[in-house]
Write an enzyme that holds these catalytic residues in place. Structure first.
Site, PDB file in Angstrom:
ATOM      1  N   GLY A   1      18.190  35.946  39.592  1.00 54.61           N
ATOM      2  CA  GLY A   1      19.106  35.897  38.505  1.00 54.61           C
ATOM      3  C   GLY A   1      18.619  37.139  37.706  1.00 54.61           C
ATOM      4  O   GLY A   1      19.426  37.451  36.653  1.00 54.61           O
TER       5      GLY A   1
ATOM      6  N   PRO B   1      16.533  47.054  25.682  1.00 56.10           N
ATOM      7  CA  PRO B   1      16.780  45.558  26.386  1.00 56.10           C
ATOM      8  C   PRO B   1      15.489  45.093  27.222  1.00 56.10           C
ATOM      9  O   PRO B   1      15.389  43.898  26.981  1.00 56.10           O
ATOM     10  CB  PRO B   1      17.874  46.163  27.846  1.00 56.10           C
ATOM     11  CG  PRO B   1      17.688  47.421  27.918  1.00 56.10           C
ATOM     12  CD  PRO B   1      17.378  48.055  26.507  1.00 56.10           C
ATOM     13  N   ASN B   2      14.504  45.749  27.669  1.00 59.42           N
ATOM     14  CA  ASN B   2      13.376  45.352  28.147  1.00 59.42           C
ATOM     15  C   ASN B   2      12.213  45.026  27.132  1.00 59.42           C
ATOM     16  O   ASN B   2      11.767  43.812  26.961  1.00 59.42           O
ATOM     17  CB  ASN B   2      12.701  45.950  29.334  1.00 59.42           C
ATOM     18  CG  ASN B   2      13.665  46.403  30.585  1.00 59.42           C
ATOM     19  OD1 ASN B   2      14.563  47.129  30.465  1.00 59.42           O
ATOM     20  ND2 ASN B   2      13.397  45.372  31.430  1.00 59.42           N
ATOM     21  N   ASP B   3      12.088  45.750  26.556  1.00 59.59           N
ATOM     22  CA  ASP B   3      10.965  45.923  25.425  1.00 59.59           C
ATOM     23  C   ASP B   3      10.947  45.172  24.331  1.00 59.59           C
ATOM     24  O   ASP B   3      10.320  44.435  23.704  1.00 59.59           O
ATOM     25  CB  ASP B   3      10.332  47.234  24.919  1.00 59.59           C
ATOM     26  CG  ASP B   3      10.004  48.175  26.075  1.00 59.59           C
ATOM     27  OD1 ASP B   3       9.407  47.714  26.981  1.00 59.59           O
ATOM     28  OD2 ASP B   3       9.916  49.530  25.755  1.00 59.59           O
TER      29      ASP B   3
ATOM     30  N   SER C   1      10.386  36.783  31.647  1.00 58.21           N
ATOM     31  CA  SER C   1      10.827  37.470  32.621  1.00 58.21           C
ATOM     32  C   SER C   1      12.137  36.740  33.417  1.00 58.21           C
ATOM     33  O   SER C   1      12.452  35.588  33.006  1.00 58.21           O
ATOM     34  CB  SER C   1       9.764  37.064  33.783  1.00 58.21           C
ATOM     35  OG  SER C   1      10.094  37.341  35.029  1.00 58.21           O
ATOM     36  N   SER C   2      12.912  37.400  34.126  1.00 53.80           N
ATOM     37  CA  SER C   2      13.979  36.811  34.891  1.00 53.80           C
ATOM     38  C   SER C   2      13.457  35.421  35.355  1.00 53.80           C
ATOM     39  O   SER C   2      14.253  34.455  35.305  1.00 53.80           O
ATOM     40  CB  SER C   2      14.597  37.625  35.752  1.00 53.80           C
ATOM     41  OG  SER C   2      15.133  38.688  35.193  1.00 53.80           O
TER      42      SER C   2
ATOM     43  N   HIS D   1      37.004  -5.375  54.575  1.00 51.31           N
ATOM     44  CA  HIS D   1      37.360  -4.603  55.595  1.00 51.31           C
ATOM     45  C   HIS D   1      38.960  -4.176  55.408  1.00 51.31           C
ATOM     46  O   HIS D   1      39.676  -4.296  56.609  1.00 51.31           O
ATOM     47  CB  HIS D   1      37.093  -5.517  56.888  1.00 51.31           C
ATOM     48  CG  HIS D   1      35.629  -6.082  57.120  1.00 51.31           C
ATOM     49  ND1 HIS D   1      34.818  -5.034  57.665  1.00 51.31           N
ATOM     50  CD2 HIS D   1      34.908  -6.702  56.623  1.00 51.31           C
ATOM     51  CE1 HIS D   1      33.681  -5.579  57.657  1.00 51.31           C
ATOM     52  NE2 HIS D   1      33.585  -6.758  57.125  1.00 51.31           N
TER      53      HIS D   1
ATOM     54  N   SER E   1      58.100  14.527  46.219  1.00 52.02           N
ATOM     55  CA  SER E   1      58.724  15.022  47.567  1.00 52.02           C
ATOM     56  C   SER E   1      59.736  16.103  47.130  1.00 52.02           C
ATOM     57  O   SER E   1      60.412  15.762  46.234  1.00 52.02           O
ATOM     58  CB  SER E   1      59.078  14.150  48.587  1.00 52.02           C
ATOM     59  OG  SER E   1      59.577  14.755  49.593  1.00 52.02           O
ATOM     60  N   SER E   2      59.433  17.039  48.018  1.00 45.32           N
ATOM     61  CA  SER E   2      60.704  18.374  47.812  1.00 45.32           C
ATOM     62  C   SER E   2      61.943  18.043  48.782  1.00 45.32           C
ATOM     63  O   SER E   2      62.868  18.635  48.757  1.00 45.32           O
ATOM     64  CB  SER E   2      60.040  19.770  48.344  1.00 45.32           C
ATOM     65  OG  SER E   2      59.642  19.575  49.864  1.00 45.32           O
TER      66      SER E   2
ATOM     67  N   LYS F   1      61.168   9.398  45.288  1.00 43.93           N
ATOM     68  CA  LYS F   1      59.639   9.509  45.821  1.00 43.93           C
ATOM     69  C   LYS F   1      58.551   9.724  44.753  1.00 43.93           C
ATOM     70  O   LYS F   1      58.622  10.884  44.089  1.00 43.93           O
ATOM     71  CB  LYS F   1      59.222  10.036  47.076  1.00 43.93           C
ATOM     72  CG  LYS F   1      57.995   9.724  47.799  1.00 43.93           C
ATOM     73  CD  LYS F   1      57.970  10.447  49.243  1.00 43.93           C
ATOM     74  CE  LYS F   1      56.900   9.704  50.035  1.00 43.93           C
ATOM     75  NZ  LYS F   1      55.553   9.793  49.194  1.00 43.93           N
ATOM     76  N   VAL F   2      57.980   8.849  44.370  1.00 41.34           N
ATOM     77  CA  VAL F   2      56.631   8.999  43.629  1.00 41.34           C
ATOM     78  C   VAL F   2      55.269   8.853  44.017  1.00 41.34           C
ATOM     79  O   VAL F   2      55.059   7.957  44.867  1.00 41.34           O
ATOM     80  CB  VAL F   2      56.994   8.322  42.138  1.00 41.34           C
ATOM     81  CG1 VAL F   2      55.824   8.611  41.317  1.00 41.34           C
ATOM     82  CG2 VAL F   2      58.336   8.684  41.582  1.00 41.34           C
TER      83      VAL F   2
ATOM     84  N   GLU G   1      44.768  11.153  43.751  1.00 44.16           N
ATOM     85  CA  GLU G   1      44.665  12.396  44.873  1.00 44.16           C
ATOM     86  C   GLU G   1      43.733  13.465  44.160  1.00 44.16           C
ATOM     87  O   GLU G   1      42.922  13.984  45.009  1.00 44.16           O
ATOM     88  CB  GLU G   1      46.138  12.676  45.280  1.00 44.16           C
ATOM     89  CG  GLU G   1      46.605  11.589  46.232  1.00 44.16           C
ATOM     90  CD  GLU G   1      48.027  12.003  46.685  1.00 44.16           C
ATOM     91  OE1 GLU G   1      48.560  12.945  46.235  1.00 44.16           O
ATOM     92  OE2 GLU G   1      48.331  11.084  47.531  1.00 44.16           O
TER      93      GLU G   1
END
Length: 475
Positions: free
Chosen positions: A115, A140-142, A149-150, A198, A328-329, A334-335, A341
């Site tokens: 990372g 950015p580093n210092d 460390s990463s 079952h 349904s299309s 229908k529901v 789902e």
């Protein structure tokens, strides 16, 4: 809290320059868009990693900025960073945490396994923005990455982001769902239905009892999440590159963890074994397993809801889920059970993400795990999906109606009720009654009156469905 946001007049002249600018890192010069807050290392990552088009999650970036701002203040307190730079970094970090610069973190999830690119992306943005705030040169580093460390800050960020997202999003959603399930379980405590094993008729139980299993499963997940907090709260900070703590103050990790705990209310601590924290991701794997278990819980509930709702004529039809949209299309009227789902699909995704996390968590070689971005992205996606699926489940449970007519008829004809006669007439005679009742489509009580010497009063007592939901032997 000491972090706060500001508006800076220097920013306007920065973003209106439309030509590319030249940034430099240890490998040389790089062209960077003039309106970008990032620098050379981020640009190299953008150029190198064009795999998914999916940037690191915002929750991860915000958590990383939180660590950087806290680290700046701690480094100042330790006498390692001047007050002006520490304050500028912290203020820039607050802006990032507030989402003000979300478009400045484009590095692909599929990058270097430590990372490092994302760590440097945040370092560069905070350095640049901090410089605009203060008028000082901030490296950015210092300065931003001082004492880090990463290899330790990225796994620490992974823990921090997961912990805070769970607290803010998953736990409230899960608790709301649990409360709704418990309330409906109580409401439906007297509704007796045919049990099923079952997928076949079994002894009766109440709908409230059936739903109490869902509630107990959900409550178990709460316990699992609480149980992992001590381990999820352990941060790798202070270990730096491989766990030895090279180039950081010996109190740095503990102080940053203590400050993060005070700021968030989460029990963060510096991991007592930084070698473990950097080399392994066992806690991430454990958390992923908990999230997977939550997905399995929701799958069970979703499938039960779908089965009970099936029909409305040719299925079980015990409940009627809230009608939310046409199903349904091509088939008018229908529901479909759309919320269960959707929940089942989200659960399937979480299970798949867990498989990815398992592989990634085992990818530690000697002193470093090298799939940290994948683990972070997958964990945070799982947390978000589980929270959203809990919301959807809560809505489905809250909105369904019971169809008592569909429940009572099959219950009266259920041949398995004869089980209650076993202690009185024996298993074989009870089986003969059940077989005849099923073949003739008649209630058990009527057939038992003809085939036993028991009175109607005795049979009504023995075969009372409510009594049978309470267990025990005899009348």
């Amino acid at each position: 809290m000491w972090l706060h946001t500001i508006k800076d007049p220097l920013e306007e002249s920065f973003v209106t320059n439309t030509g590319p600018r030249i940034e430099q890192d240890s490998m040389g010069e790089v062209r960077v868009p003039a309106d970008a807050l990032w620098g050379a290392q981020t640009q190299r990552a953008i150029d190198n990693f064009n795999i998914s088009g999916r940037a690191m999650p915002k929750a991860f970036v915000h958590a990383l900025a939180r660590i950087k701002g806290t680290a700046a203040r701690v480094n100042h307190a330790l006498g390692l960073l001047d007050a002006e730079r520490a304050d500028a970094i912290a203020r820039a970090a607050a802006e990032v945490m507030a989402g003000e610069h979300d478009d400045q973190f484009p590095v692909d999830v599929y990058q270097t396994g430590s990372g490092t690119s994302s760590n440097m992306n945040v370092n560069e943005v905070l350095a640049h923005r901090g410089g605009l705030i203060s008028g000082l040169e901030i490296n950015p580093n210092d300065h931003v990455n001082l004492g880090q460390s990463s290899n330790d800050v990225v796994p620490a960020t992974l823990h921090l982001a997961a912990a805070l997202t769970i607290r803010a999003r998953l736990q409230p959603a899960w608790q709301d769902m649990l409360a709704i399930i418990e309330a409906r379980s109580t409401e439906l405590a007297e509704v007796i239905k045919t049990g099923r094993t079952h997928l076949m008729d079994a002894m009766p139980l109440t709908l409230g009892q059936e739903m109490s299993a869902w509630a107990a499963q959900a409550a178990d997940l709460n316990d699992r999440i609480t149980g992992i907090e001590p381990r999820l709260g352990r941060l790798a900070l202070g270990g730096t590159a491989i766990g030895t703590g090279i180039n950081t103050h010996p109190e740095f990790g503990t102080r940053v963890a203590t400050a993060l705990a005070a700021d968030t209310g989460y029990p963060f601590t510096a991991d007592p074994n930084a070698f473990r924290a950097i080399a392994s991701q066992d806690t991430a794997a454990e958390l992923s397993g908990i999230l997977r278990t939550g997905a399995l819980t929701l799958t069970k509930i979703a499938n039960d809801l779908r089965w009970m709702n099936s029909g409305p004529l040719a299925g079980l039809g015990e409940i009627e889920l809230e009608a939310l949209q046409p199903g349904s299309s091509i088939m008018p009227g229908k529901v479909n059970p759309v919320l269960p789902e959707a929940v089942a699909m989200a659960a399937a995704r979480i299970i798949g993400l867990d498989a990815s996390i398992s592989v990634a968590a085992g990818s530690g070689n000697f002193q470093l795990n090298v799939m940290l971005p994948l683990i972070a992205d997958s964990l945070l996606e799982s947390v978000g999906l589980l929270a959203g699926a809990a919301d959807a489940t809560a809505r489905a449970v809250r909105g369904f109606q019971v169809r008592t007519d569909q429940i009572e008829g099959p219950l009266a004809r259920n041949p398995i009720l004869v089980t209650a006669l076993n202690p009185v007439i024996g298993y074989l005679d009870a089986a003969r009654i059940a077989k005849r009742a099923y073949q003739e489509g008649r209630p058990i009580l009527e057939v038992a009156l003809e085939m036993t010497e028991l009175s109607r009063e005795e049979l009504e007592s023995l075969l009372d469905p409510m009594r049978l939901t309470r267990g025990g032997i005899g009348s």
